[in-house]
Design an enzyme around this catalytic site. Structure first.
Site, PDB file in Angstrom:
ATOM      1  N   ASP A 191       2.238 -12.194   0.758  1.00 57.05           N
ATOM      2  CA  ASP A 191       1.899 -11.577   2.043  1.00 57.05           C
ATOM      3  C   ASP A 191       0.391 -11.619   2.251  1.00 57.05           C
ATOM      4  O   ASP A 191      -0.391 -11.605   1.302  1.00 57.05           O
ATOM      5  CB  ASP A 191       2.458 -10.163   2.171  1.00 57.05           C
ATOM      6  CG  ASP A 191       2.390  -9.348   0.892  1.00 57.05           C
ATOM      7  OD1 ASP A 191       1.923  -9.866  -0.139  1.00 57.05           O
ATOM      8  OD2 ASP A 191       2.807  -8.177   0.907  1.00 57.05           O
ATOM      9  N   GLU A 246       2.632  -4.782   6.188  1.00 57.37           N
ATOM     10  CA  GLU A 246       2.268  -3.359   6.240  1.00 57.37           C
ATOM     11  C   GLU A 246       2.806  -2.678   7.501  1.00 57.37           C
ATOM     12  O   GLU A 246       2.069  -2.260   8.391  1.00 57.37           O
ATOM     13  CB  GLU A 246       0.744  -3.202   6.164  1.00 57.37           C
ATOM     14  CG  GLU A 246       0.112  -3.689   4.860  1.00 57.37           C
ATOM     15  CD  GLU A 246       0.416  -2.783   3.679  1.00 57.37           C
ATOM     16  OE1 GLU A 246       1.114  -1.767   3.850  1.00 57.37           O
ATOM     17  OE2 GLU A 246      -0.045  -3.097   2.566  1.00 57.37           O
TER      18      GLU A 246
END
Length: 444
Positions: free
Chosen positions: A108, A168
Site C-alpha cells: 500500500d 487508510e
C-alpha cells in the site's frame, strides 16, 4: 483499469518458528541475500523520496509517478487504475506453462493526514506523513519486482504486483478488486501475500498467525435526540449529553456480559459532540463509535444488537435515537497453511528465532482482508524499529513521532520475492500431479 503498457527493460508473547537451522535459500534460481543487499540503496532512496512527499487517499500522482519510474526498464505488463492512482504490474515467469497460475504481492502506498515530528532529514513538510510506514511497503514491493525480474526465466508462474492507494480508510483494496486486479495476469491467483512494518517491533522480526489475524472494522453513529433547555433546569429538559455519556458505559457493560471473551469485541467512542454553551442543554448529541470484531458471527451480532440496545437504552430515558451501523472491512483471516508457509519462508531466510507465531489477533484492521476473502494467502507484520532505540521510547504506528528504519528494506523485498517464487514452485508441483491440469499458459 486503464493505461496498459509493457516496459521492455525491482507486543504479543510470540512463539519462534523452529527450523533445521538452515537460513539459506531452499531452491536454485531464487534471489539471494547478496541480491537484496545490492538493491538496498535504491530502495532506501525511493522510500525517503516517497516519505518526503507523502500523499493521502486514493489520488497519489507523485507516488504513482515515482513507482512507475522505478519499474521502468523491467519486462512488466503495467496497468494503472482508472478511479485511483493504483499500479498493477505483471511479471511473466519463464516456466509459467507448468502451473498456469499466479501469485499476488501487495504494497500500500498512501500516507496519513498527520503533521510529522520525527526529526528525520527527509521528513514531510506537507502536513501529511507516512506514519504507518507505507512508504516502506511500496519500496519493498518495488524491490521484490527487481529481484524476481532477475530470475524470471526460472519462475513457475506469473507474479502480480499490487501497488495500492487508499488503505487508510478509503477501501483502496476493494476498489482495485472492482477494477480487476485478480484478473490482471489472465490466470488464477493461487496465493496472495503482504506485510506491514511496525515502528515498535524489533527490526527484521516477522509476526503472524493462523486464522484471524486482524479485526473486522465497523462504524456505529448515534444521534441522541433529547429536548433542549436551560442548564439550571435539567428537570424541564431531556439531556442528550448525559444520556449519551451513560450509553458509552452501558455499551461496554453489554459487550462484557453478552459476548464470549474468547471472541472479543473492542468498542471505542472516537468522537462525542454536543452543545454550544455552558448554560445550554442542547437538543442533540452525536457519538461516532468504532467496533472491532474477529469473527463473522460477532460482526453480525454487533450489527444487529448494538443499534437495538442503543435505541432501547435511550428510549428508557425518554430520549430518541437515530443509529446507523456500517460494516466497512471484514476480518483479515489467514489461511492456516499459508500462514505456516509465510513464517517458514521468513525463518528459512533469516532464522527461526526471528519468525514468530503470535497467540492472539491484532485489533487493528486492514483492507487486504478483502483480497484474502477472495484468495488464499497470508498477511503479517515485520519489525522496523530504529536500531539502538529504547523499546520504551519507540512510538507506535500513526504517531507523529513514529520512526521506521529502512535498513530492513532489502530483507523485506527478499522475503516477498521468496514467497512468490516458492509458492509458484509448489503450484507447479501440484499441477504436475494432475495430468493436463496446468493447461496452456495464455498471455494477456
Amino acid at each position: 483499469m486503464s493505461s496498459t503498457e509493457r516496459t521492455e527493460n525491482t507486543e504479543h508473547t510470540a512463539t519462534a518458528v523452529h527450523t533445521d537451522g538452515s537460513h539459506g535459500t531452499s531452491a536454485p534460481h531464487l534471489p539471494t541475500p547478496a541480491d537484496a543487499t545490492a538493491v538496498l540503496p535504491r530502495l532506501q532512496a525511493l522510500r525517503r523520496s516517497l516519505h518526503r512527499e507523502a500523499e493521502v487517499g486514493l489520488d497519489l500522482p507523485a507516488t504513482q509517478r515515482k513507482v512507475l519510474e522505478e519499474l521502468s526498464g523491467l519486462d512488466l505488463e503495467i496497468t494503472t487504475g482508472s478511479g485511483l492512482s493504483s499500479i498493477v504490474a505483471v511479471l511473466r515467469g519463464g516456466r509459467r506453462a507448468e502451473s498456469h497460475q499466479a501469485v499476488l504481492l501487495r504494497g500500500d502506498m498512501d500516507a496519513l493526514p498527520v503533521t510529522e515530528a520525527t526529526g528525520f532529514s527527509f521528513a514531510s513538510e506537507r502536513g501529511t506523513m507516512h506514519a504507518c510506514g507505507h512508504a516502506l511497503h511500496t519500496a519493498g514491493l518495488v524491490g521484490a519486482a527487481h529481484l524476481l525480474h532477475g530470475v524470471r526465466d526460472a519462475l513457475a508462474g506469473d507474479v502480480v504486483f499490487m501497488f495500492q492507494p487508499g488503505e487508510e480508510g478509503w477501501d483502496g483494496a476493494g476498489k482495485m478488486l472492482e477494477e480487476g486486479v485478480l484478473d490482471a495476469a489472465g490466470v488464477p491467483v493461487v496465493g496472495a501475500y503482504g506485510l506491514h512494518v511496525s515502528a515498535d517491533q524489533p527490526l527484521g522480526h516477522a509476526y503472524t498467525r493462523e486464522g484471524s489475524y486482524m479485526a473486522a472494522f465497523s462504524a456505529m453513529d448515534v444521534t441522541v435526540r433529547g429536548r433542549g433547555g436551560h442548564a439550571s433546569r435539567p428537570e424541564d429538559a431531556l439531556d442528550p449529553i448525559e444520556a449519551g455519556a451513560a450509553l458509552i458505559g452501558q455499551l461496554q457493560e453489554y459487550l462484557s456480559r453478552s459476548f464470549n471473551a474468547f471472541d472479543p469485541v473492542v468498542l471505542t467512542v472516537g468522537s462525542f459532540h454536543g452543545g454550544t454553551a455552558t448554560n445550554v442543554i442542547p437538543d442533540t448529541a452525536e457519538l461516532s463509535i468504532s467496533v472491532r470484531t474477529f469473527s463473522p458471527e460477532a460482526t453480525a451480532r454487533c450489527a444487529e444488537e448494538l443499534p437495538r440496545f442503543a435505541e432501547r437504552f435511550l428510549g428508557a430515558h425518554g430520549l430518541g435515537a437515530d443509529v446507523t451501523f456500517d460494516t466497512r472491512l471484514p476480518a483479515t483471516v489467514n489461511d492456516d497453511a499459508e500462514a505456516r508457509f509465510y513464517l517458514q519462508t521468513f525463518a528459512d531466510l533469516f532464522g527461526g528465532d526471528r519468525a514468530h507465531a503470535v497467540p492472539h489477533p491484532r485489533a487493528g484492521s486492514e483492507d487486504f482482508s478483502r483480497v484474502l476473502a477472495r484468495v488464499s494467502g497470508a498477511y503479517g507484520h515485520v519489525g522496523a524499529a530504529m536500531p539502538g532505540t529504547d523499546p520504551a521510547e519507540q512510538e507506535v504506528n500513526h504517531s507523529p513521532r513514529a520512526q521506521h528504519s529502512d535498513e530492513g528494506l532489502g530483507g523485506n523485498a527478499l522475503f516477498l520475492a521468496h514467497l512468490a517464487a516458492r509458492r509458484l514452485e509448489r503450484a507447479a508441483a501440484d499441477a504436475a500431479q494432475v495430468p493436463g491440469a496446468a493447461g496452456p499458459a495464455e498471455g494477456r
